[in-house]
Write a protein that holds these residues in place. Structure first.
Motif, PDB file in Angstrom:
ATOM      1  N   VAL A 572       0.835  -1.204   0.000  1.00 14.66           N
ATOM      2  CA  VAL A 572       0.000   0.000   0.000  1.00 14.66           C
ATOM      3  C   VAL A 572       0.868   1.252   0.000  1.00 14.66           C
ATOM      4  N   TYR A 573       1.896   1.277   0.870  1.00 15.89           N
ATOM      5  CA  TYR A 573       2.774   2.454   0.973  1.00 15.89           C
ATOM      6  C   TYR A 573       3.478   2.746  -0.349  1.00 15.89           C
ATOM      7  N   ASN A 574       4.003   1.714  -0.987  1.00 12.99           N
ATOM      8  CA  ASN A 574       4.718   1.902  -2.247  1.00 12.99           C
ATOM      9  C   ASN A 574       3.786   2.443  -3.334  1.00 12.99           C
ATOM     10  N   SER A 575       2.566   1.901  -3.396  1.00 13.90           N
ATOM     11  CA  SER A 575       1.609   2.350  -4.407  1.00 13.90           C
ATOM     12  C   SER A 575       1.149   3.776  -4.141  1.00 13.90           C
ATOM     13  N   GLU A 576       0.890   4.112  -2.866  1.00 13.41           N
ATOM     14  CA  GLU A 576       0.454   5.465  -2.529  1.00 13.41           C
ATOM     15  C   GLU A 576       1.561   6.484  -2.813  1.00 13.41           C
ATOM     16  N   THR A 577       2.805   6.090  -2.610  1.00 12.81           N
ATOM     17  CA  THR A 577       3.929   6.992  -2.897  1.00 12.81           C
ATOM     18  C   THR A 577       3.978   7.335  -4.383  1.00 12.81           C
ATOM     19  N   ILE A 578       3.797   6.317  -5.229  1.00  9.67           N
ATOM     20  CA  ILE A 578       3.807   6.560  -6.676  1.00  9.67           C
ATOM     21  C   ILE A 578       2.637   7.456  -7.073  1.00  9.67           C
ATOM     22  N   LEU A 579       1.447   7.217  -6.470  1.00  8.87           N
ATOM     23  CA  LEU A 579       0.282   8.020  -6.822  1.00  8.87           C
ATOM     24  C   LEU A 579       0.440   9.478  -6.407  1.00  8.87           C
ATOM     25  N   SER A 580       1.046   9.693  -5.243  1.00  5.91           N
ATOM     26  CA  SER A 580       1.148  11.064  -4.723  1.00  5.91           C
ATOM     27  C   SER A 580       2.338  11.834  -5.287  1.00  5.91           C
ATOM     28  N   LYS A 581       3.434  11.149  -5.590  1.00  8.47           N
ATOM     29  CA  LYS A 581       4.652  11.842  -5.994  1.00  8.47           C
ATOM     30  C   LYS A 581       5.086  11.551  -7.430  1.00  8.47           C
ATOM     31  N   GLY A 582       4.439  10.601  -8.088  1.00  5.65           N
ATOM     32  CA  GLY A 582       4.871  10.217  -9.428  1.00  5.65           C
ATOM     33  C   GLY A 582       4.497  11.229 -10.492  1.00  5.65           C
ATOM     34  N   THR A 583       5.124  11.103 -11.639  1.00  2.13           N
ATOM     35  CA  THR A 583       4.851  11.962 -12.789  1.00  2.13           C
ATOM     36  C   THR A 583       3.663  11.413 -13.560  1.00  2.13           C
ATOM     37  N   SER A 584       2.713  12.302 -13.878  1.00  2.00           N
ATOM     38  CA  SER A 584       1.520  11.887 -14.598  1.00  2.00           C
ATOM     39  C   SER A 584       1.816  11.799 -16.092  1.00  2.00           C
ATOM     40  N   VAL A 585       1.468  10.648 -16.698  1.00  2.00           N
ATOM     41  CA  VAL A 585       1.740  10.393 -18.110  1.00  2.00           C
ATOM     42  C   VAL A 585       0.469   9.875 -18.760  1.00  2.00           C
ATOM     43  N   LYS A 586       0.124  10.439 -19.924  1.00  2.00           N
ATOM     44  CA  LYS A 586      -1.067  10.011 -20.659  1.00  2.00           C
ATOM     45  C   LYS A 586      -0.640   9.202 -21.875  1.00  2.00           C
ATOM     46  N   LEU A 587      -1.241   7.990 -22.011  1.00  2.00           N
ATOM     47  CA  LEU A 587      -0.864   7.074 -23.082  1.00  2.00           C
ATOM     48  C   LEU A 587      -2.096   6.648 -23.867  1.00  2.00           C
ATOM     49  N   GLU A 588      -1.892   6.310 -25.136  1.00  2.00           N
ATOM     50  CA  GLU A 588      -2.960   5.773 -25.965  1.00  2.00           C
ATOM     51  C   GLU A 588      -3.008   4.253 -25.799  1.00  2.00           C
ATOM     52  N   LEU A 589      -4.221   3.683 -25.805  1.00  5.05           N
ATOM     53  CA  LEU A 589      -4.355   2.249 -25.515  1.00  5.05           C
ATOM     54  C   LEU A 589      -5.425   1.588 -26.370  1.00  5.05           C
ATOM     55  N   ALA A 590      -5.470   0.238 -26.256  1.00  3.52           N
ATOM     56  CA  ALA A 590      -6.504  -0.577 -26.909  1.00  3.52           C
ATOM     57  C   ALA A 590      -6.875  -1.707 -25.966  1.00  3.52           C
ATOM     58  N   PRO A 591      -8.066  -1.648 -25.291  1.00  6.83           N
ATOM     59  CA  PRO A 591      -8.399  -2.608 -24.227  1.00  6.83           C
ATOM     60  C   PRO A 591      -9.132  -3.865 -24.698  1.00  6.83           C
ATOM     61  N   VAL A 592      -9.131  -4.916 -23.810  1.00  8.80           N
ATOM     62  CA  VAL A 592      -9.887  -6.158 -23.971  1.00  8.80           C
ATOM     63  C   VAL A 592     -10.473  -6.495 -22.605  1.00  8.80           C
ATOM     64  N   ASP A 593     -11.613  -7.254 -22.536  1.00 11.42           N
ATOM     65  CA  ASP A 593     -12.325  -7.462 -21.267  1.00 11.42           C
ATOM     66  C   ASP A 593     -12.402  -8.929 -20.843  1.00 11.42           C
ATOM     67  N   PRO A 594     -11.520  -9.417 -19.952  1.00 11.44           N
ATOM     68  CA  PRO A 594     -11.639 -10.761 -19.378  1.00 11.44           C
ATOM     69  C   PRO A 594     -11.950 -10.690 -17.874  1.00 11.44           C
ATOM     70  N   ARG A 595     -11.760 -11.839 -17.171  1.00 12.34           N
ATOM     71  CA  ARG A 595     -11.971 -11.874 -15.722  1.00 12.34           C
ATOM     72  C   ARG A 595     -10.792 -12.546 -15.058  1.00 12.34           C
ATOM     73  N   SER A 596     -10.365 -11.968 -13.922  1.00  9.22           N
ATOM     74  CA  SER A 596      -9.253 -12.514 -13.157  1.00  9.22           C
ATOM     75  C   SER A 596      -9.736 -13.656 -12.279  1.00  9.22           C
ATOM     76  N   LEU A 597      -8.824 -14.549 -11.946  1.00  4.18           N
ATOM     77  CA  LEU A 597      -9.154 -15.674 -11.075  1.00  4.18           C
ATOM     78  C   LEU A 597      -9.563 -15.201  -9.689  1.00  4.18           C
ATOM     79  N   LEU A 598      -8.848 -14.237  -9.124  1.00  2.05           N
ATOM     80  CA  LEU A 598      -9.088 -13.795  -7.756  1.00  2.05           C
ATOM     81  C   LEU A 598      -9.639 -12.377  -7.655  1.00  2.05           C
ATOM     82  N   GLN A 599      -9.386 -11.550  -8.647  1.00  2.00           N
ATOM     83  CA  GLN A 599      -9.613 -10.122  -8.472  1.00  2.00           C
ATOM     84  C   GLN A 599     -10.785  -9.576  -9.262  1.00  2.00           C
ATOM     85  N   GLY A 600     -11.555 -10.432  -9.936  1.00  2.00           N
ATOM     86  CA  GLY A 600     -12.745  -9.969 -10.614  1.00  2.00           C
ATOM     87  C   GLY A 600     -12.492  -9.485 -12.028  1.00  2.00           C
ATOM     88  N   ASP A 601     -13.433  -8.665 -12.534  1.00  2.00           N
ATOM     89  CA  ASP A 601     -13.354  -8.188 -13.914  1.00  2.00           C
ATOM     90  C   ASP A 601     -12.257  -7.147 -14.066  1.00  2.00           C
TER      91      ASP A 601
END
Length: 712
Positions: A572-601
């Motif tokens: 949690v600490y490592n992820s929150e540090t990246i969210l609060s102090k990291g550089t924001s970058v916008k990227l172009e993407l192409a998504p697909v929709d499956p389901r994870s074994l443990l974590q849902g859609d």
């Protein structure tokens, strides 16, 4: 029995509670924000371990309850890690999730020597390895030689575990059997790797034959002998099939028929010789050999013979004529000799019977009219005439196969057919005169039909609810019934279907995961209450149990539990540090929709920076890629990357540049750990249609975290 019923009730209640948590976390309930989800995750862990500790003090006669709650805490830790990964959009089913989950459970296994922790650790280790070798989010390419090495490493690791457990240096019967099974299967798959010419095949045949002798003569073991023989038979059949596709001709099929006859003749001669020798030696392994060898030869010879005869007739005659010939050959040429001639060699008998059933099933399913009824009548007569258990198991399977598919082709609703099979096989299960093996096989078919019925989507909601609730109530009743009758095999069969039902409902789209979660939680409360009520009315004295694990090992267990919270907290600490102090970058993407074994859609993502054109990377290397800001404020590949500490060309950093960490997948492909975006259940298609861009945060060390998706 009532005491065992109480234990079973508590076990089922804990299982339902874990399933409820599993479904709840996977539902990604949007009402809860990020910190509320983290709080729920931490609270679940605290409650499981707290209840385990309290149970060790208050219910000392129920040490099993404290131990099971401790195991449930170890499992809930994995759900918590998965939830944190869901919150911060880490890889779906990442191998690191299972590695992190494995560490405390392995420590629990080492310190407590409690068998459930051994099994959990074994399963988690193989899941981690499996998702590392074949990730769900990205496609990794490897050479065939690499896969051959992997299969052998898995086989060697498991044979080491098998040795340790067989010599009792590691006390675990479940690992003893699991390690041998995984070793055998891994070795089997290594034989099909297209590398090093014929070496993989020859090596597998040599080791398989060696294992056959080991479990036959030196260390007789019927189960392992049958596994080895079955895999060898499957291997030989697969090779025959590949040769058949390559040399499809009348001459090939004639030679194959002669080979099948030669195999049976050689087996008969070999077994007769063995019987003469054993009459003097009185060796205990001779019956094992005869049983395993008969199954092995019957399987190979019957498969080769049936396919060869079918192929030969298909080449000589039209399809319809060939089908008629095969049908009457199955009855007259194969089944009739077995049913009429009493004194016939066992190997020959089962080979003819198996070939007859194969040809009869295939031809009767193909032919129109009532030929299938005639074949079913022949099967019923064979059931009455041939008393051997293996023959009856084969007859039962052939009968149900023809009955099911022919009723379906006659436009009988599939739900009705499944119900017929269920009632028919359940009635057979309660026939007391049947051997236990046949009763258990009937139970398997009955529950399989009922489970398949729960996967049918009926027009009315009431019909779906009735079938699913009916399956759950009926299997729960069977659990207690088989427990009372002390039928361990039957109890294990029902318990496996009970858990299979819970797992399959995860993928059932008729009802949301959130609603399933609440329902399972209520059921868990009901089971806890019923078990507690049953316990209170028992007047008999409980046997003095061993002290609970918390009582024996509290000083060791507590640091491991704290380690779990530390690992989750660091994530949690490592992820929150990246969210609060990291550089924001916008990227172009192409998504697909499956389901994870443990974590849902989740939405599976690819970026323009996922492919670096005209580059050839080895797989599994760490890479740092330079992103440069474009005129449209999007970031894209800047033409520079660092691999193994070396830049592809001289690079001078600019203030707007962002360097992101990744891993090569082979060829031109790279993953950055931002390829999955978790969404509330059922919303994946909406994100797939609308999301065109992704906003990520890149930390000072280059690690990236996916923050949001947007249409523009």
């Amino acid at each position: 029995m009532e005491q065992r019923g109480v234990q079973t009730g508590y076990f089922l209640a804990i299982s339902l509670l874990l399933s409820a948590l599993f479904y709840f976390f996977a539902s990604n309930w949007p009402v809860l924000d990020r910190w509320e989800k983290i709080g729920v995750s931490a609270a679940v862990l605290v409650l499981f371990y707290l209840f385990s500790y309290v149970a060790s003090l208050v219910w000392k006669r129920h040490s099993f309850l404290s131990n099971w709650l401790l195991v449930a805490g170890g499992l809930a830790f994995g759900l918590s890690v998965a939830l944190v990964g869901q919150i911060y959009n880490s890889h779906a089913d990442s191998y690191m999730l299972f590695v992190v989950w494995l560490i405390p459970n392995l420590l629990f296994a080492i310190f407590t020597r409690y068998q459930p922790f051994y099994v959990i650790s074994y399963v988690l280790a193989h899941l981690a390895l499996g998702f590392f070798l074949d990730p769900t989010v990205v496609h990794v390419t490897h050479e065939q030689e690499w896969w051959y090495m992997v299969f052998w490493l898995i086989a060697l690791g498991n044979i080491l575990l098998f040795y340790l457990t067989s010599t009792r240096k590691l006390q675990s019967r479940p690992i003893y059997y699991l390690s041998f099974l995984v070793f055998s299967v891994s070795l089997f798959w290594s034989a099909f790797v297209d590398a090093y010419g014929a070496l993989p095949e020859l090596l597998y045949l040599f080791i398989g034959a060696l294992l056959f002798v080991v479990f036959l003569k030196w260390r007789p073991h019927r189960g392992m002998l049958m596994v080895t023989a079955s895999l060898l038979a499957l291997f030989l059949f697969a090779k025959f099939f590949s040769f058949m596709l390559e040399h499809y001709s009348e001459g090939f099929f004639l030679l194959a028929l002669l080979a099948a006859g030669g195999i049976v003749w050689g087996a008969v001669v070999g077994i007769n010789w063995l019987r003469k020798e054993s009459a003097h030696q009185k060796s205990k392994w001779v019956p094992f050999f005869q049983e395993a060898f008969t199954v092995f030869v019957t399987t190979i010879a019957a498969l080769i013979g049936a396919i060869s005869l079918t192929g030969l007739l298909a080449l000589l005659f039209e399809e319809k004529v060939a089908a008629y010939c095969l049908f009457f050959l199955s009855l007259v040429g194969f089944l009739a000799p077995v049913l009429i001639v009493e004194k016939i060699n066992t190997t020959v008998r089962y080979t003819l019977l198996t070939m007859g059933y194969m040809l009869g099933v295939g031809s009767s399913l193909y032919l129109e009219g009532f030929y299938w009824v005639l074949f079913l009548a022949a099967l019923l007569y064979a059931w009455k005439s041939v008393k051997g258990v293996p023959a009856r198991l084969l007859t039962q399977f052939a009968f149900l196969l023809v009955l099911y598919f022919k009723l379906i082709t006659w436009d009988v609703p599939e739900a009705t057919v499944l119900l017929i099979v269920f009632v028919f096989q359940l009635a057979m299960y309660y026939v007391k005169s049947l051997p236990a093996v046949l009763q258990n096989s009937s139970l398997i078919y009955a529950l399989l039909a009922l489970l398949a019925l729960t996967e049918r989507h009926f027009d009315s909601l009431a019909g779906n609810v009735l079938v699913n609730v009916g399956f759950f109530v009926f299997t729960t009743y069977l659990l207690y019934q088989t427990l009372r009758q002390k039928g361990k095999t039957a109890f294990g069969i029902v318990l496996a279907f009970w858990f299979a039902f819970l797992l399959m409902k995860y993928y059932d789209l008729l009802w949301s995961l959130l609603h399933k979660s609440f329902s399972l939680f209520l059921l868990s409360v009901v089971f806890f209450g019923a078990s507690y009520w049953l316990e209170r009315r028992i007047k008999a004295e409980w046997a003095t149990p061993k002290p609970a694990l918390f009582t024996q090992r509290a000083l060791i267990l507590v640091p491991v539990i704290l380690l779990q919270f530390a690992m989750t907290g660091y994530q949690v600490y490592n992820s929150e540090t990246i969210l609060s102090k990291g550089t924001s970058v916008k990227l172009e993407l192409a998504p697909v929709d499956p389901r994870s074994l443990l974590q849902g859609d989740y939405v599976r993502l690819r970026y323009t920076i996922s492919t670096l054109e005209n580059e050839g990377f080895p797989s599994g290397k760490k890479i740092r890629v330079v992103l440069k800001k474009q005129d449209d404020h999007l970031y894209n590949y800047g033409g520079y990357y660092e691999l193994d500490g070396q830049w592809n060309k001289p690079y001078t950093a600019e203030s707007s540049d962002v360097v992101v960490n990744g891993k090569t997948l082979g060829a031109e492909q790279i993953e950055y750990g931002i390829e999955s975006y978790f969404v509330p259940e059922g919303t994946g298609l909406e994100f797939e249609r609308n999301a065109k861009f992704a906003t990520i945060k890149v930390g000072a060390n280059g690690d990236a975290l996916l923050e949001s998706l947007s249409p523009q």
